[in-house]
Design an enzyme around this catalytic site. Structure first.
Site, short mmCIF file in Angstrom:
data_model
loop_
_atom_site.label_atom_id
_atom_site.label_comp_id
_atom_site.label_asym_id
_atom_site.label_seq_id
_atom_site.Cartn_x
_atom_site.Cartn_y
_atom_site.Cartn_z
N ASN A 199 -26.93 -7.30 -10.57
CA ASN A 199 -28.26 -7.47 -11.15
C ASN A 199 -28.54 -8.94 -11.38
O ASN A 199 -27.71 -9.80 -11.06
CB ASN A 199 -28.37 -6.66 -12.45
CG ASN A 199 -27.33 -7.09 -13.44
OD1 ASN A 199 -27.29 -8.24 -13.87
ND2 ASN A 199 -26.43 -6.17 -13.78
N PRO A 236 -18.54 3.48 -17.41
CA PRO A 236 -18.29 3.65 -18.85
C PRO A 236 -19.24 2.77 -19.65
O PRO A 236 -19.60 1.68 -19.21
CB PRO A 236 -16.84 3.15 -19.04
CG PRO A 236 -16.56 2.32 -17.83
CD PRO A 236 -17.41 2.86 -16.72
N ASP A 237 -19.67 3.25 -20.82
CA ASP A 237 -20.50 2.43 -21.71
C ASP A 237 -19.55 1.67 -22.63
O ASP A 237 -18.98 2.24 -23.57
CB ASP A 237 -21.48 3.29 -22.51
CG ASP A 237 -22.51 2.41 -23.23
OD1 ASP A 237 -22.09 1.40 -23.84
OD2 ASP A 237 -23.71 2.72 -23.16
N PHE A 240 -27.12 -5.85 -26.94
CA PHE A 240 -28.37 -6.44 -26.47
C PHE A 240 -29.18 -5.34 -25.80
O PHE A 240 -28.61 -4.40 -25.23
CB PHE A 240 -28.09 -7.57 -25.47
CG PHE A 240 -28.00 -8.92 -26.13
CD1 PHE A 240 -26.98 -9.20 -27.03
CD2 PHE A 240 -28.95 -9.89 -25.88
CE1 PHE A 240 -26.91 -10.42 -27.67
CE2 PHE A 240 -28.89 -11.13 -26.50
CZ PHE A 240 -27.86 -11.40 -27.40
N LYS A 249 -31.47 2.74 -29.19
CA LYS A 249 -30.13 2.33 -28.72
C LYS A 249 -29.19 2.07 -29.90
O LYS A 249 -28.01 2.40 -29.84
CB LYS A 249 -30.28 1.04 -27.89
CG LYS A 249 -29.69 1.17 -26.51
CD LYS A 249 -30.07 0.02 -25.62
CE LYS A 249 -31.15 0.46 -24.66
NZ LYS A 249 -31.49 -0.59 -23.69
N LYS A 252 -25.98 4.45 -29.75
CA LYS A 252 -24.66 3.81 -29.51
C LYS A 252 -23.91 3.58 -30.82
O LYS A 252 -22.78 3.08 -30.80
CB LYS A 252 -24.85 2.49 -28.77
CG LYS A 252 -25.48 2.65 -27.39
CD LYS A 252 -25.36 1.39 -26.57
CE LYS A 252 -26.19 1.50 -25.31
NZ LYS A 252 -25.50 1.00 -24.11
O1 C5P Z 1 -27.80 1.21 -22.39
P1 C5P Z 1 -28.17 -0.18 -22.07
O2 C5P Z 1 -27.54 -0.71 -20.82
O3 C5P Z 1 -29.62 -0.47 -22.12
O4 C5P Z 1 -27.54 -1.02 -23.32
C1 C5P Z 1 -27.47 -2.39 -23.32
C2 C5P Z 1 -26.32 -2.83 -24.20
O5 C5P Z 1 -25.16 -2.06 -23.93
C3 C5P Z 1 -25.90 -4.26 -23.91
O6 C5P Z 1 -25.39 -4.79 -25.09
C4 C5P Z 1 -24.83 -4.09 -22.86
O7 C5P Z 1 -23.93 -5.19 -22.84
C5 C5P Z 1 -24.13 -2.83 -23.32
N1 C5P Z 1 -23.59 -2.00 -22.22
C6 C5P Z 1 -22.22 -1.84 -22.11
N2 C5P Z 1 -21.72 -1.04 -21.12
C7 C5P Z 1 -22.56 -0.40 -20.27
C8 C5P Z 1 -23.93 -0.55 -20.38
C9 C5P Z 1 -24.42 -1.37 -21.36
O8 C5P Z 1 -21.47 -2.45 -22.87
N3 C5P Z 1 -22.04 0.38 -19.34
#
Ligand code: C5P
Length: 400
Positions: free
Chosen positions: A211, A306-307, A324, A338, A342
């Site tokens: 990206n 993974p998140d 963020f 969010k 989260k």
């Molecule tokens: O869910 P989204 O991508 O919009 O959330 C953004 C936040 O989550 C940012 O802080 C990003 O660094 C973190 N993030 C993460 N792992 C992912 C997706 C997002 O740590 N797979």
């Protein structure tokens, strides 16, 4: 930020490059913020801009001759070295940097720097070829080792007609960086882990999904944390940025690599700040060989990554977690969702639509949202915003 440098003694050293004409504005910017500025020039700097100009702006005599008996009789170079609370050499030419690295003392500026124990900042300004030359790279590495603050350079059009890295940072950016150096150590002894940049999800050995994240915001956050006294680890996806001084960088490529690197740091982590633009999906089966364009259609099967942020926030031990949120619309609503989904402590939301998009930009704006409050940090350079963000995080972390 107004008058953040009130009463600070700043010695502005000017060496002989074309960017010296900008030092007049820099002098004004420092004074505008309350600093008491004295100026020392190398003899070659006086060929680009006159000492009289800097004298008029700083309100003090400008010295440029090591053997000027009259000047030495007033505030001599040793007195100046003692007077300075910070020395900023801007522009710092390739030659001036070499002289500083070697501790030469046969011009007034270098002699004063050598005699001073004040923190030293240099703002490199040179042709891109000179900046890329291994001789300069080695000199800069030595400055880093010695904890000299290397501010910039920026990338862009150069006076020589070329384009690339080597331009001096703009006077306002330099003044901002100086302000940040005088900021309080609000995170002394705290371990902060920051993720930054994009991730790269391989499709085959030459192609991948990524990206537009430049990593600038995350790197600025890591730098601000380190300057606030934190022990800062930066876990970075692929970027072209250099690691901020004082920060330990771990380079990763994919989201899964990033997740693994983050987990390895979580045991003793106090604050986790997820700035990285992590790819949400990756190809299920990356190919070992380059995919040939044999067919009209190509289907890529993707699977969720993974998140990282959510798993840190639900893990044990759990650091203070900051996320963020880059949104093209409904910034506050989506960001608040969010925060809840989260289960994190604070979210910094920034708009990424239209001409004010934060992508690859040098400035940004943030909306800070936690359970109890919403705070707007208006548009500013990423280093300034990062500094404000760190202050806000430190406040909340301290009162947990
Ligand atoms: O869910 P989204 O991508 O919009 O959330 C953004 C936040 O989550 C940012 O802080 C990003 O660094 C973190 N993030 C993460 N792992 C992912 C997706 C997002 O740590 N797979």
């Amino acid at each position: 930020m107004a008058n953040t440098l009130t009463g600070k003694h700043i010695l502005l050293g000017i060496s002989g490059g074309i960017a010296a004409y900008k030092s007049a504005v820099l002098c004004r910017e420092l004074i505008k913020r309350g600093a008491d500025v004295r100026v020392v020039m190398t003899p070659s700097a006086t060929r680009f801009i006159t000492p009289l100009t800097l004298q008029a702006l700083s309100g003090h005599p400008v010295q440029h001759d090591l053997f000027d008996a009259e000047a030495e009789h007033g505030m001599g170079h040793i007195d100046l070295a003692r007077w300075a609370e910070l020395i900023l050499v801007a522009p710092a030419t390739a030659q001036a940097i070499t002289r500083l690295v070697h501790g030469q003392a046969d011009d007034l500026l270098c002699a004063t720097v050598l005699a001073s124990s004040a923190p030293l900042c240099v703002a490199p300004a040179m042709n891109r070829g000179m900046w890329d030359n291994p001789a300069t790279r080695d000199n800069i590495a030595v400055l880093h080792e010695r904890q000299v603050h290397v501010l910039g350079p920026a990338e862009g059009d150069q006076a020589c007609g070329e384009h690339g890295p080597g331009r001096m940072l703009e006077p306002e950016q330099l003044a901002e960086q100086v302000e940040l150096l005088f900021a309080d150590a609000v995170l002394q002894g705290v371990k902060v882990v920051v993720t930054a940049g994009p991730t790269w999800e391989a499709i085959d050995p030459v192609r991948g999904l990524s990206n537009r994240s430049s990593g600038k915001m995350g790197y600025a956050v890591a730098q601000a944390a380190s300057r606030a006294g934190a022990d800062c680890i930066l876990i970075s996806g692929p970027t072209r940025l250099t690691c901020p001084q004082g920060v330990t960088r771990i380079n990763v490529s994919s989201a899964r690599d990033m997740a693994e690197a983050v987990q390895a740091e979580m045991n003793d982590c106090d604050i986790f700040i997820a700035v990285a633009a992590v790819a949400d999906y990756r190809p299920v089966t990356p190919q070992d060989e380059k995919i040939k364009k044999d067919s009209e259609y190509l289907n890529l099967e993707l699977v969720r990554n993974p998140d990282i942020l959510a798993s840190v926030a639900s893990g044990e031990p759990r650091p203070y977690t900051v996320g963020f949120a880059a949104e093209t619309r409904n910034l506050e609503t989506y960001a608040r969702q969010k925060l809840v989904s989260k289960q994190i402590d604070l979210i910094a939301a920034n708009p990424v639509a239209g001409e004010n998009s934060a992508f690859d930009s040098d400035d940004n704006e943030l909306l800070l949202i936690d359970k109890a409050s919403t705070l707007q940090l208006p548009r500013a350079s990423k280093p300034v915003l990062a500094h404000q963000l760190i202050k806000e995080i430190a406040k909340r972390y301290g009162s947990r």
